[in-house]
Design an enzyme around this catalytic site. Structure first.
Site, PDB file in Angstrom:
ATOM      1  N   ASP A 259      39.005  70.458  20.783  1.00 47.33           N
ATOM      2  CA  ASP A 259      40.420  70.319  21.119  1.00 47.33           C
ATOM      3  C   ASP A 259      41.264  71.266  20.253  1.00 47.33           C
ATOM      4  OD1 ASP A 259      42.754  68.469  22.212  1.00 47.33           O
ATOM      5  OD2 ASP A 259      43.059  68.632  20.056  1.00 47.33           O
TER       6      ASP A 259
ATOM      7  N   GLY B  16      51.952  68.299  21.242  1.00 45.44           N
ATOM      8  CA  GLY B  16      52.801  67.308  21.904  1.00 45.44           C
ATOM      9  C   GLY B  16      54.267  67.671  21.942  1.00 45.44           C
TER      10      GLY B  16
ATOM     11  N   GLU C 133      38.699  58.491  20.910  1.00 49.62           N
ATOM     12  CA  GLU C 133      38.080  58.045  22.157  1.00 49.62           C
ATOM     13  C   GLU C 133      36.675  57.500  21.877  1.00 49.62           C
ATOM     14  OE1 GLU C 133      39.086  59.781  25.526  1.00 49.62           O
ATOM     15  OE2 GLU C 133      40.768  60.902  24.708  1.00 49.62           O
TER      16      GLU C 133
ATOM     17  N   LYS D 204      43.677  74.751  21.244  1.00 47.97           N
ATOM     18  CA  LYS D 204      45.062  74.948  20.802  1.00 47.97           C
ATOM     19  C   LYS D 204      45.195  76.205  19.948  1.00 47.97           C
ATOM     20  CE  LYS D 204      45.930  70.001  21.129  1.00 47.97           C
ATOM     21  NZ  LYS D 204      45.789  68.718  20.399  1.00 47.97           N
TER      22      LYS D 204
ATOM     23  N   GLU E 196      54.835  74.091  26.851  1.00 50.51           N
ATOM     24  CA  GLU E 196      55.112  73.552  25.512  1.00 50.51           C
ATOM     25  C   GLU E 196      54.240  72.347  25.182  1.00 50.51           C
ATOM     26  OE1 GLU E 196      56.157  73.608  22.156  1.00 50.51           O
ATOM     27  OE2 GLU E 196      57.933  74.547  23.005  1.00 50.51           O
TER      28      GLU E 196
ATOM     29  N   VAL F 255      50.884  60.494  30.717  1.00 49.91           N
ATOM     30  CA  VAL F 255      51.992  61.447  30.599  1.00 49.91           C
ATOM     31  C   VAL F 255      52.821  61.472  31.881  1.00 49.91           C
ATOM     32  CG1 VAL F 255      52.616  63.862  30.243  1.00 49.91           C
ATOM     33  CG2 VAL F 255      50.733  62.852  28.936  1.00 49.91           C
TER      34      VAL F 255
ATOM     35  N   GLY G  87      42.599  53.038  18.653  1.00 48.44           N
ATOM     36  CA  GLY G  87      42.988  53.854  19.804  1.00 48.44           C
ATOM     37  C   GLY G  87      43.327  55.294  19.452  1.00 48.44           C
TER      38      GLY G  87
ATOM     39  N   ILE H  96      56.245  68.520  19.570  1.00 43.94           N
ATOM     40  CA  ILE H  96      56.800  69.429  18.565  1.00 43.94           C
ATOM     41  C   ILE H  96      57.219  70.722  19.245  1.00 43.94           C
ATOM     42  CG2 ILE H  96      56.409  70.581  16.366  1.00 43.94           C
ATOM     43  CD1 ILE H  96      54.049  68.726  15.897  1.00 43.94           C
TER      44      ILE H  96
ATOM     45  N   VAL I 255      50.296  72.198  23.368  1.00 45.38           N
ATOM     46  CA  VAL I 255      49.943  72.251  21.948  1.00 45.38           C
ATOM     47  C   VAL I 255      50.922  71.386  21.163  1.00 45.38           C
ATOM     48  CG1 VAL I 255      49.638  73.714  19.914  1.00 45.38           C
ATOM     49  CG2 VAL I 255      49.094  74.615  22.181  1.00 45.38           C
TER      50      VAL I 255
END
Lengths: 438, 438
Positions: free
Chosen positions: B203, B136, B192, B207, B131, B17, B189, B138, B134
């Site tokens: 995860d 990505g 993981e 969120k 932002e 990122v 991919g 969106i 959660v």
């Protein structure tokens, strides 16, 4: 701002949306004050007639003097839910000139004269927010204005008119014809007695202009938008779409057209158009049913995004107005203002002939050998490449269905004209664009 | 701010990122400056190792002294894309204390300790935007924070983990088993090598906590979220869902639970949970395929909204970071700050037993008369009302499939315990919740 610190709102119009705004201002008063930092106070409501019953609205707030209301010293924020061009435009401009922040739900006005309004907002340092003007309650303009500002939007593809989506959905799911589906939509209140603005695509074109302005920072007016309605969509078209694994939707499309040499990030212009088109059933827009709206955005980094929700109705539209109210009220409290609209990119709107897309062409043909070769030759002559051909029926019912690769609209139009002149083509039964599969 | 008026950004972390953020800051520099009013300047990048090759990143900007970077006088905005709890938390708090605005993509941190971070942001008057934490790219948190602030959110229902959605989508469309679909996701991919955080729902739970905090203005931590993963979802469950016209999705659900007497707009608390559940194929979330994310929001006035897009990946996440960067930079230029998060509503998180939903229960039963009566009696004894029953197979393969009306989770758990004790029930083959059809 009042001495006590409250902010005062002047409301223009008290129809379905205005009444809901009044209700939410009252019922959500505590929440709004907590989020803004000061209370919001309704200072006046301009209406055309004082004698109409308006349940839930304090009669003492009503006035027929709209100009007086928007310039009143104690008014901080003006909410315009009248609709139409005048007197809305004059009132909004007068309000900004008097230093008021303005919230408008008026798609016609924003699409007709966005540049004048944005210019006035800059000149007078006024906030102009209009989330409710496109796709009702769906938070769409704010993401485009604020969340995607660090990104580069390539394309906006949307179902922005609930009436036509309802009609096409009925045709798709129940095999209804256009007239029958329209009548049902009218009975259920999804379509007006005069459905022209919806079914001829005028409403969608206004929204497309607003979306294109925002996405591409360029001046686009409703009149610049290529527009085709859904009145010609037939049950046969729906069946053809189904045979291809597609569904027909009325799409508003705003797209950058790349330069011929592929250079330049902004492209050589924008294509903005509204027409019924086939999209694959696997596309997220295909599952937007009934009167819902959804807008699909493709941006360089963000990738594919979609925003979905109720596109109209008093409560959803009022919800969007309230979101804007909190934003401009917070700006007032902080002594600042939101991001101004600009058309700095100044990309031209390209003629429809330069728009590039795919096509589904249905021909009634003579049932004899050599037909396909002649038809293929005509496409080839205009540089339109064929992706698939299918023959249906035989004898007097023989049809050829051709799906093309991407081609420009002018080449396709020339092809269709050429096909009409062929002896072996009895009739060009339908031409429909295919979108959403690139 | 520098004398020339530029704003300087300090970046914490330079992985997938971070590298994209550096690229966008460079490539979009002109656009960003136009929208903010002043240029953005990258002042430093804190990394763990200086010797790793980082194409596109000026080596002179790299430092291992993250604490020094976030407190440097010339830094205005800190972007944290390290992830994890420490050292991220200490750095973010130090940055806010030093008067920097902070942008974080760190879901674990926001879900673990949102209240501390929000409190620090208020105390030091610092902006804290997240932002990217959660879903990505969106734009979701901003609409919840800003567009829907004048509305009242009832429920948030989301697919917020791309890995598990990819796996479940493969199981649904190709009849793959969980292990096979997981292996494919790993090869491509999407998952993981150690898939625990995804497939066990950790995860998604983080969120869900962030979404619940925002939607209900109440403190919710990841540990408060009821969590079930997808490792137990079988090919048989997928087939059962298909037989019901449903699809299985891993859902993050945040919901107000109304007071028993129906009074009070806030309800008596919130239910926040993550589990695989069946949803009808007609629900907009059902058509979210592959590794995409989507979040469905039900609000009082806005009605049903959905936000769809790529939930992960370097470029989409960086796009969300850039949107936040423009917002906080504009605030800096205007000498103001964005809306602060508060947990003023302070609704409690209710135990899972008080959550109300519907259930799909599959029982291996003896194939003899009277079985249905005994099973029905067990549901009735615990106050769980049956909506539909279907018998499948016979003899040793006899199964009963029961779908209930809405019931609380405690009553359902007691029912299942009771069923297990019945002679005629050989096995409770599966229990799965049914969502999205109320």
């Amino acid at each position: 701002m009042k001495p006590g610190g409250a902010l005062t709102v002047g409301l223009l119009g008290c129809g379905v949306v205005g009444t809901e705004v009044v209700r939410l201002l009252r019922e959500q008063a505590d929440d709004l004050a907590a989020r803004i930092g000061v209370p919001l106070h309704l200072g006046g409501v301009a209406v055309r007639r004082l004698d109409k019953p308006r349940p839930g609205v304090d009669p003492d707030l009503l006035t027929t003097d709209a100009v007086g209301l928007v310039t009143r010293d104690d008014i901080d924020i003006v909410v315009e839910v009248i609709g139409g061009i005048e007197p809305a435009r004059g009132l909004v401009l007068a309000a900004m000139k008097a230093g008021k922040a303005v919230i408008s739900a008026n798609k016609a006005l924003l699409a007709e004269d966005g540049e004048t309004l944005f210019g006035a907002a800059r000149e007078y340092g006024a906030d102009l927010y209009y989330e409710a003007s496109v796709a009702g309650a769906i938070p769409l303009l704010r993401p485009l204005r604020e969340s995607l500002v660090g990104d580069h939007v390539h394309k906006v593809l949307g179902i922005v008119n609930g009436t036509t989506n309802y009609i096409l959905d009925q045709m798709d799911t129940h095999g209804a014809g256009f007239t029958e589906a329209l009548e049902e939509a009218q009975t259920l209140g999804y379509a007006e007695a005069d459905p022209t603005a919806d079914v001829e695509g005028f409403d969608a074109a206004a929204k497309a202009a607003i979306l294109a302005q925002l996405a591409f920072h360029s001046p686009v007016r409703a009149a610049d938008v290529h527009r085709e309605g859904i009145t010609e969509v037939s049950a046969a078209d729906m069946a053809s779409a189904q045979a291809m694994g597609c569904v027909v939707k009325l799409l508003a499309i705003c797209e950058r057209v790349p330069a011929a040499d592929g250079n330049g990030r902004n492209g050589r212009g924008v294509s903005v158009r509204v027409y019924p088109a086939m999209i694959p059933r696997s596309h997220p827009l295909a599952s937007v049913r009934e009167a819902y709206n959804a807008v699909f955005v493709e941006a360089e980094s963000a990738g594919r995004l979609m925003f979905y929700g109720a596109g109209a109705g008093g409560a959803p539209t009022a919800s969007a107005v309230l979101g804007d109210l909190v934003a401009v009220a917070r700006n007032k409290v902080n002594g600042t203002r939101g991001p101004a609209e600009t058309t700095y990119a100044a990309l031209p709107v390209l003629p429809m002939g330069e728009t590039i897309t795919r096509y589904h062409v249905q021909l009634d043909v003579a049932d004899r050998s050599g037909v396909l070769a002649q038809v293929a030759e005509e496409f080839s002559r205009h540089g339109v490449s064929i992706q698939a051909v299918r023959q249906e029926g035989h004898g007097d019912d023989a049809q050829l269905v051709i799906v093309t690769h991407r081609a420009d609209d002018a080449a396709l139009a020339a092809t269709v004209a050429g096909l009409s002149g062929l002896d072996i083509v009895r009739n060009v039964a339908s031409v429909m664009r295919v979108e959403g599969d690139d």
